[in-house]
Enzyme design. Structure first.
Site, short mmCIF file in Angstrom:
data_model
loop_
_atom_site.label_atom_id
_atom_site.label_comp_id
_atom_site.label_asym_id
_atom_site.label_seq_id
_atom_site.Cartn_x
_atom_site.Cartn_y
_atom_site.Cartn_z
N ASP A 7 19.56 17.96 -29.34
CA ASP A 7 20.77 16.85 -29.28
C ASP A 7 21.08 17.07 -27.86
O ASP A 7 20.06 17.26 -27.05
CB ASP A 7 21.85 17.86 -29.83
N HIS A 8 22.07 16.34 -27.31
CA HIS A 8 22.24 16.04 -26.18
C HIS A 8 22.31 17.33 -25.14
O HIS A 8 21.86 17.29 -23.96
CB HIS A 8 23.58 15.33 -25.68
N CYS A 64 19.28 22.81 -28.90
CA CYS A 64 20.75 22.23 -28.62
C CYS A 64 21.26 23.10 -27.53
O CYS A 64 20.62 23.96 -26.83
CB CYS A 64 21.62 22.41 -30.02
N THR A 66 23.53 25.80 -27.33
CA THR A 66 23.34 27.19 -27.53
C THR A 66 22.19 27.44 -28.54
O THR A 66 21.39 28.76 -28.43
CB THR A 66 24.54 27.67 -28.38
N HIS A 97 6.51 39.31 -37.21
CA HIS A 97 7.34 39.71 -38.48
C HIS A 97 7.71 38.58 -39.41
O HIS A 97 7.72 38.70 -40.66
CB HIS A 97 8.53 40.55 -38.11
N HIS A 133 5.67 42.52 -44.39
CA HIS A 133 6.20 41.22 -43.72
C HIS A 133 6.12 39.92 -44.77
O HIS A 133 7.07 39.27 -44.90
CB HIS A 133 5.80 41.05 -42.39
#
Ligand code: RB5
Length: 142
Positions: A7-8, A64, A66, A97, A133
């Site tokens: 995104d921006h 993005c 975060t 994993h 796993h």
């Protein structure tokens, strides 16, 4: 071939990562966005995740601000294991994993140098293929 999107909030870091991939002769397709103008991260998260889930692209990168919203969006698509990694240890561990197939990054959280190192580790690390796993990954899909 890698699918990449942002995104921006992740746009500028995405441009740096694209330069890095070109230098390493790793081919990719950019699913957008195309500027720093405000847009909605689920659009790009889902587009990249669907392309990877279909098998058209081997792996993906999503960014993005975060890394959180876009990873939540991508993980709604069946078969996607999108891992938010803002450190090198997590990038290595999630490949070994979780056999993560999409790397998510926070463009407003980490610097370019660390992000490029994380990208390298993510794409150079193989899934361990250990039974425990594999079993846990199968449990996620059921
Ligand atoms: C956009 O302002 C921001 O909310 C987005 O990039 C992301 O951080 C969401 O999780």
């Amino acid at each position: 071939m890698i699918a990449i999107g942002s995104d921006h909030g992740g746009y500028l870091l995405k441009e740096e990562i694209k330069k890095h991939l070109k230098e390493k002769e790793i081919t990719f397709k950019d699913f957008g966005c195309d500027s720093e103008e405000a847009c909605d991260y689920p659009v790009y998260g889902k587009a990249v995740a669907e392309a990877v889930a279909k098998g058209t692209y081997e792996k993906g990168i999503l960014i993005c601000g975060t890394g959180i919203g876009i990873s939540i969006s991508a993980n709604k698509i069946k078969g996607i294991r999108a891992a938010l990694c803002n450190d090198c240890f997590s990038a290595e561990a999630t490949r070994e994993h979780n056999d993560a197939n999409i790397l998510c990054l926070g463009g407003r959280v980490i610097g370019t140098g660390l992000a490029l190192k994380i990208v390298d580790i993510f794409f150079e690390t193989e899934f361990s293929k250990e039974e425990r796993h594999k079993r846990r990954i199968e449990m996620i899909e059921k």
